[in-house]
Design an enzyme around this catalytic site. Structure first.
Site, PDB file in Angstrom:
ATOM      1  N   GLY A  38      -6.567   8.187   9.902  1.00 16.25           N
ATOM      2  CA  GLY A  38      -5.217   8.031   9.798  1.00 16.25           C
ATOM      3  C   GLY A  38      -4.527   9.684  10.087  1.00 16.25           C
ATOM      4  O   GLY A  38      -3.361   9.625   9.700  1.00 16.25           O
ATOM      5  N   LYS A  62       6.166   3.416  -2.801  1.00 12.38           N
ATOM      6  CA  LYS A  62       6.892   2.969  -1.470  1.00 12.38           C
ATOM      7  C   LYS A  62       7.691   1.718  -1.748  1.00 12.38           C
ATOM      8  O   LYS A  62       8.946   1.615  -1.324  1.00 12.38           O
ATOM      9  CB  LYS A  62       6.098   2.902  -0.274  1.00 12.38           C
ATOM     10  CG  LYS A  62       5.480   4.184   0.009  1.00 12.38           C
ATOM     11  CD  LYS A  62       4.219   3.890   1.387  1.00 12.38           C
ATOM     12  CE  LYS A  62       3.970   5.298   1.575  1.00 12.38           C
ATOM     13  NZ  LYS A  62       3.118   5.290   2.946  1.00 12.38           N
ATOM     14  N   SER A 108       0.564  16.432   3.261  1.00 13.82           N
ATOM     15  CA  SER A 108       1.962  16.703   3.869  1.00 13.82           C
ATOM     16  C   SER A 108       2.522  18.059   3.652  1.00 13.82           C
ATOM     17  O   SER A 108       3.411  18.542   4.398  1.00 13.82           O
ATOM     18  CB  SER A 108       3.151  15.619   3.297  1.00 13.82           C
ATOM     19  OG  SER A 108       2.549  14.233   3.595  1.00 13.82           O
ATOM     20  N   TYR A 130      -7.310   9.026   5.611  1.00 12.45           N
ATOM     21  CA  TYR A 130      -8.122  10.095   6.593  1.00 12.45           C
ATOM     22  C   TYR A 130      -8.571  11.299   5.482  1.00 12.45           C
ATOM     23  O   TYR A 130      -9.077  12.307   5.977  1.00 12.45           O
ATOM     24  CB  TYR A 130      -6.841  11.127   7.299  1.00 12.45           C
ATOM     25  CG  TYR A 130      -5.580  11.398   6.274  1.00 12.45           C
ATOM     26  CD1 TYR A 130      -5.718  12.691   5.707  1.00 12.45           C
ATOM     27  CD2 TYR A 130      -4.517  10.342   6.081  1.00 12.45           C
ATOM     28  CE1 TYR A 130      -4.523  12.963   4.772  1.00 12.45           C
ATOM     29  CE2 TYR A 130      -3.469  10.945   5.146  1.00 12.45           C
ATOM     30  CZ  TYR A 130      -3.458  11.968   4.590  1.00 12.45           C
ATOM     31  OH  TYR A 130      -2.544  12.378   3.839  1.00 12.45           O
TER      32      TYR A 130
HETATM   33  P1  NAP Z   1       0.230   0.351  -1.680  1.00 10.16           P
HETATM   34  O1  NAP Z   1       1.695   0.149  -1.417  1.00 10.16           O
HETATM   35  O2  NAP Z   1       0.006   0.811  -3.145  1.00 10.16           O
HETATM   36  O3  NAP Z   1      -0.730  -0.719  -1.035  1.00 10.16           O
HETATM   37  C1  NAP Z   1      -2.136  -0.830  -1.459  1.00 10.16           C
HETATM   38  C2  NAP Z   1      -2.675  -1.785  -0.514  1.00 10.16           C
HETATM   39  O4  NAP Z   1      -4.391  -2.054  -0.747  1.00 10.16           O
HETATM   40  C3  NAP Z   1      -2.395  -3.310  -1.025  1.00 10.16           C
HETATM   41  O5  NAP Z   1      -2.516  -4.013   0.067  1.00 10.16           O
HETATM   42  C4  NAP Z   1      -3.451  -3.533  -2.049  1.00 10.16           C
HETATM   43  O6  NAP Z   1      -3.646  -4.810  -1.928  1.00 10.16           O
HETATM   44  C5  NAP Z   1      -4.637  -3.057  -1.317  1.00 10.16           C
HETATM   45  N1  NAP Z   1      -5.784  -2.712  -2.230  1.00 10.16           N
HETATM   46  C6  NAP Z   1      -5.707  -1.498  -3.054  1.00 10.16           C
HETATM   47  N2  NAP Z   1      -6.965  -1.577  -3.702  1.00 10.16           N
HETATM   48  C7  NAP Z   1      -7.827  -2.463  -3.114  1.00 10.16           C
HETATM   49  C8  NAP Z   1      -9.107  -3.068  -3.180  1.00 10.16           C
HETATM   50  N3  NAP Z   1      -9.701  -2.166  -4.197  1.00 10.16           N
HETATM   51  N4  NAP Z   1      -9.605  -3.872  -2.385  1.00 10.16           N
HETATM   52  C9  NAP Z   1      -8.772  -4.437  -1.411  1.00 10.16           C
HETATM   53  N5  NAP Z   1      -7.368  -4.082  -1.289  1.00 10.16           N
HETATM   54  C10 NAP Z   1      -6.962  -3.127  -2.090  1.00 10.16           C
HETATM   55  O7  NAP Z   1      -0.273   1.815  -0.949  1.00 10.16           O
HETATM   56  P2  NAP Z   1       0.167   2.338   0.605  1.00 10.16           P
HETATM   57  O8  NAP Z   1       1.042   3.371   0.348  1.00 10.16           O
HETATM   58  O9  NAP Z   1       0.524   1.103   1.393  1.00 10.16           O
HETATM   59  O10 NAP Z   1      -1.152   3.050   1.100  1.00 10.16           O
HETATM   60  C11 NAP Z   1      -2.417   2.223   1.409  1.00 10.16           C
HETATM   61  C12 NAP Z   1      -3.306   3.117   2.263  1.00 10.16           C
HETATM   62  O11 NAP Z   1      -2.609   3.472   3.378  1.00 10.16           O
HETATM   63  C13 NAP Z   1      -3.648   4.294   1.578  1.00 10.16           C
HETATM   64  O12 NAP Z   1      -5.222   4.235   2.000  1.00 10.16           O
HETATM   65  C14 NAP Z   1      -2.910   5.273   1.904  1.00 10.16           C
HETATM   66  O13 NAP Z   1      -3.882   6.651   2.149  1.00 10.16           O
HETATM   67  C15 NAP Z   1      -2.872   4.865   3.564  1.00 10.16           C
HETATM   68  N6  NAP Z   1      -1.463   5.498   4.285  1.00 10.16           N
HETATM   69  C16 NAP Z   1      -1.831   6.434   5.232  1.00 10.16           C
HETATM   70  C17 NAP Z   1      -0.675   7.075   5.913  1.00 10.16           C
HETATM   71  C18 NAP Z   1      -1.161   7.798   7.191  1.00 10.16           C
HETATM   72  O14 NAP Z   1       0.035   8.745   7.454  1.00 10.16           O
HETATM   73  N7  NAP Z   1      -2.296   8.150   7.381  1.00 10.16           N
HETATM   74  C19 NAP Z   1       0.490   6.639   5.511  1.00 10.16           C
HETATM   75  C20 NAP Z   1       0.585   5.661   4.623  1.00 10.16           C
HETATM   76  C21 NAP Z   1      -0.144   4.992   3.971  1.00 10.16           C
HETATM   77  P3  NAP Z   1      -2.941  -5.769  -3.134  1.00 10.16           P
HETATM   78  O15 NAP Z   1      -1.767  -6.335  -2.288  1.00 10.16           O
HETATM   79  O16 NAP Z   1      -3.864  -6.908  -3.359  1.00 10.16           O
HETATM   80  O17 NAP Z   1      -2.846  -4.965  -4.490  1.00 10.16           O
END
Ligand code: NAP
Length: 320
Positions: free
Chosen positions: A285, A97, A48, A264
């Site tokens: 992503g 978040k 970012s 990404y």
């Molecule tokens: P978050 O709120 O911490 O949520 C994490 C999610 O991943 C939850 O659903 C969690 O499941 C799951 N998870 C974590 N470790 C896991 C594992 N070992 N096996 C299976 N599921 C697992 O994080 P977030 O902010 O939503 O981000 C999630 C992902 O989205 C990240 O990879 C981030 O880089 C990506 N992202 C990308 C963008 C973009 O602009 N490209 C924007 C936002 C996020 P539980 O509910 O069971 O804990």
């Protein structure tokens, strides 16, 4: 002989901490003030800053955007310092978040419905929470696959996280054909499905499957669902580390699918490699990063974001 004055260097650090924010005047001797940033744990790989600093520079806005390494237990204190240090706003990334919602003075409608904030704007000394992940995701799908969310049957992994909840809500609001929610902690996917039920009251899908379901993360269940899916989305953190297990067995990936990995870094995750090998269309992503960031910029400045400059900044090879 007079020595030449040294040019004022931009000395923005790789990342700042809560202690820096608490002692902000002494910390930030840079050419332009830091008035924006991203809070996360871990935050050093966030792209970012490259993207937002390119936007600030293109628009002639004399300020910097920086990284902040903030632990979960520091989040409230760090957020509450922002008005005092004259910030315009911040982005929030993993794991902040969902927990940040309770610390906002006000929530925009979408952020409130999702229960997660990725963009904070400081307005009259108050913290106002927004969420641009859902709309950013929708724009990313349109730009990468030339199709609208509403025309898709979507299977979403990571439905319990901040990004996953935003994507699910966006898909529901846009009236996607079908939404299948999968999450490691299944109860969160089931609760989200219950919350989204009113959006899926109309029967639209020709196949004999419900329009909205939370399903177990088990190969048999996934195999059945994938036959009735157009788009698979990874909104978990799986794929970021070499040691991560695959999101789904490669044998489940099929040529009729589109596969979108919100991860990404690395640019080619095992999921994307598997999708390409199966003949499916696939994208990472980076497009979501771009569009959610552009929407955040517009939230802070009430003006269009310079998309071309932001895209160029994150298309350039990453500095090590
Ligand atoms: P978050 O709120 O911490 O949520 C994490 C999610 O991943 C939850 O659903 C969690 O499941 C799951 N998870 C974590 N470790 C896991 C594992 N070992 N096996 C299976 N599921 C697992 O994080 P977030 O902010 O939503 O981000 C999630 C992902 O989205 C990240 O990879 C981030 O880089 C990506 N992202 C990308 C963008 C973009 O602009 N490209 C924007 C936002 C996020 P539980 O509910 O069971 O804990």
């Amino acid at each position: 002989m007079h020595s030449q004055p040294l040019p004022l260097q931009c000395s923005v650090k790789e990342f700042y901490t809560l202690a820096d924010l608490q002692n902000w005047d002494a910390t930030t001797e840079v050419d332009k003030p830091i008035r924006l940033g991203v809070f996360g744990d871990r935050v050093e790989h966030s792209r970012s800053p490259e993207m937002q600093n390119a936007a600030l520079s293109a628009c002639g806005l004399p300020m910097h955007y920086a990284r902040f390494q903030i632990r979960a237990e520091e989040l409230e204190t760090a957020l509450k310092l922002l008005p005092k240090v004259n910030f315009i706003g911040v982005n929030l990334t993993t794991p902040h978040k969902i927990p940040s919602v309770q610390f906002m003075d006000q929530l925009d409608g979408f952020a409130g419905s999702v229960g997660a904030v990725n963009t904070v704007r400081i307005d009259g000394g108050k913290l106002v929470g927004y969420n641009t992940d859902g709309a950013g995701f929708s724009r990313a799908i349109r730009s990468d696959f030339s199709i609208d969310l509403r025309d898709l049957r979507v299977m979403l992994f990571g439905a319990g996280g901040g990004a996953g909840r935003s994507i699910a809500m966006q898909a529901a609001i846009e009236g996607c054909e079908r939404l299948v929610l999968v999450n490691r902690t299944r109860e969160k996917a089931q609760q989200l499905a219950a919350d989204l039920r009113p959006f899926f009251a109309d029967a639209r899908v020709a196949a004999p499957v419900p329009r909205l379901e939370a399903v177990p993360w088990e190969e048999r269940a996934l195999r059945f669902q994938i036959a009735n899916t157009d788009l698979i989305v990874n909104a978990t953190a799986l794929g970021m580390r070499r040691s991560d297990p695959p999101l789904v067995p490669a044998s489940l990936l099929a040529p009729h699918l589109m596969v979108y990995d919100t991860v990404y870094i690395p640019t080619q995750t095992p999921l994307l490699v598997g999708a390409a090998e199966a003949g499916a269309r696939a994208a990472n992503g980076i497009s979501m990063l771009l569009h959610q960031g552009a929407l955040a910029f517009e939230t802070w400045f009430d003006r269009d974001a310079p998309l071309a400059e932001m895209r160029a900044a994150i298309s350039a090879p990453q500095k090590s």
